[in-house]
Scaffold this active site. Structure first.
Site, PDB file in Angstrom:
ATOM      1  N   CYS A   1    -161.934  19.402  29.184  1.00  0.00           N
ATOM      2  CA  CYS A   1    -162.001  19.031  27.769  1.00  0.00           C
ATOM      3  C   CYS A   1    -163.317  19.485  27.135  1.00  0.00           C
ATOM      4  O   CYS A   1    -163.556  20.675  26.993  1.00  0.00           O
ATOM      5  CB  CYS A   1    -161.749  17.533  27.608  1.00  0.00           C
TER       6      CYS A   1
ATOM      7  N   HIS B   1    -156.695  16.742  30.169  1.00  0.00           N
ATOM      8  CA  HIS B   1    -157.368  15.859  31.128  1.00  0.00           C
ATOM      9  C   HIS B   1    -156.508  15.692  32.379  1.00  0.00           C
ATOM     10  O   HIS B   1    -155.582  14.882  32.397  1.00  0.00           O
ATOM     11  CB  HIS B   1    -157.601  14.478  30.501  1.00  0.00           C
TER      12      HIS B   1
ATOM     13  N   GLU C   1    -157.276  14.144  35.028  1.00  0.00           N
ATOM     14  CA  GLU C   1    -157.457  12.792  35.551  1.00  0.00           C
ATOM     15  C   GLU C   1    -156.606  11.761  34.821  1.00  0.00           C
ATOM     16  O   GLU C   1    -156.448  10.629  35.290  1.00  0.00           O
ATOM     17  CB  GLU C   1    -158.943  12.404  35.486  1.00  0.00           C
TER      18      GLU C   1
END
Length: 207
Positions: free
Chosen positions: A79, A183, A185
């Site tokens: 990001c 993202h 994660e």
């Protein structure tokens, strides 16, 4: 050991948690020496380009990242970490790290039904093979939160694209550096698989 770069840009605990889930030992640090010595580096971030660059410069981490890149250390940008790895961000008219040539521009949309920031799940289409993206299928979705988009100077640096009104680069890389606008994660199993491949990657784009 993997070092997750801490530069006051948030989201670090989520990244560390995802690393643990895929068996990737990681520590969070803003120590330039630790970053230079790391076996792998994750360069995440949520926030603004200007304040991020000031934080990196104050700690010396900006130079450490450039040195790690030059040394061939596998680096994953996420990001804001992707955006400030290019040369310039339109956000706050900010000169950025310049690991790869390119710029970051704000979304300018004609469709009144589409909002900025672009937020939510979106498909990612791989346009250039890369070891980190092995197994990503057409239609696989990842989670995005961003108002700005990367524009690599060299088209060959683009790895994947997504569509928000029109197509935009959603992953890029060269050599030992790879980065995602989304993202991983926060992207469920698909994101964890990508992090697992980063844990196994030797830093070569043709591996």
């Amino acid at each position: 050991m993997v070092v997750i770069v801490d530069y006051d840009a948030g989201n670090l605990k989520s990244v560390a948690r995802a690393c643990r889930e895929v068996g990737l030992p990681a520590e969070i640090s803003n120590d330039a020496k630790r970053i230079r010595e790391a076996e792998r580096v994750i360069f995440p971030g949520v926030g603004a380009a200007g304040s991020a660059m000031r934080s990196l410069a104050a700690s010396g981490v900006d130079r450490a990242l450039v040195d790690a890149f030059g040394a061939g250390t596998p680096i994953l940008g996420i990001c804001l970490g992707l955006q400030i790895s290019l040369e310039y961000s339109e956000e706050n008219d900010t000169a950025t790290l310049g690991l790869l040539p390119g710029k970051v521009r704000r979304f300018r949309l004609d469709d009144p039904n589409l909002k900025v920031p672009h937020m939510g799940w979106n498909a990612v289409r791989v346009i250039r093979p890369h070891p980190i993206f092995d197994g990503v299928q057409r239609g696989d979705e990842f989670y995005f939160v961003h108002a700005y988009r990367p524009i690599p100077e060299e088209p060959a640096d683009a790895i994947a694209e997504s569509v928000y009104e029109g197509p935009f680069c959603s992953a890029l890389g060269r050599g030992n550096y790879v980065a995602t606008q989304f993202h991983p994660e926060k992207s469920g199993r698909a994101g964890l698989r990508l992090l697992k491949r980063f844990a196994e990657w030797d830093g070569r784009a043709d591996a």
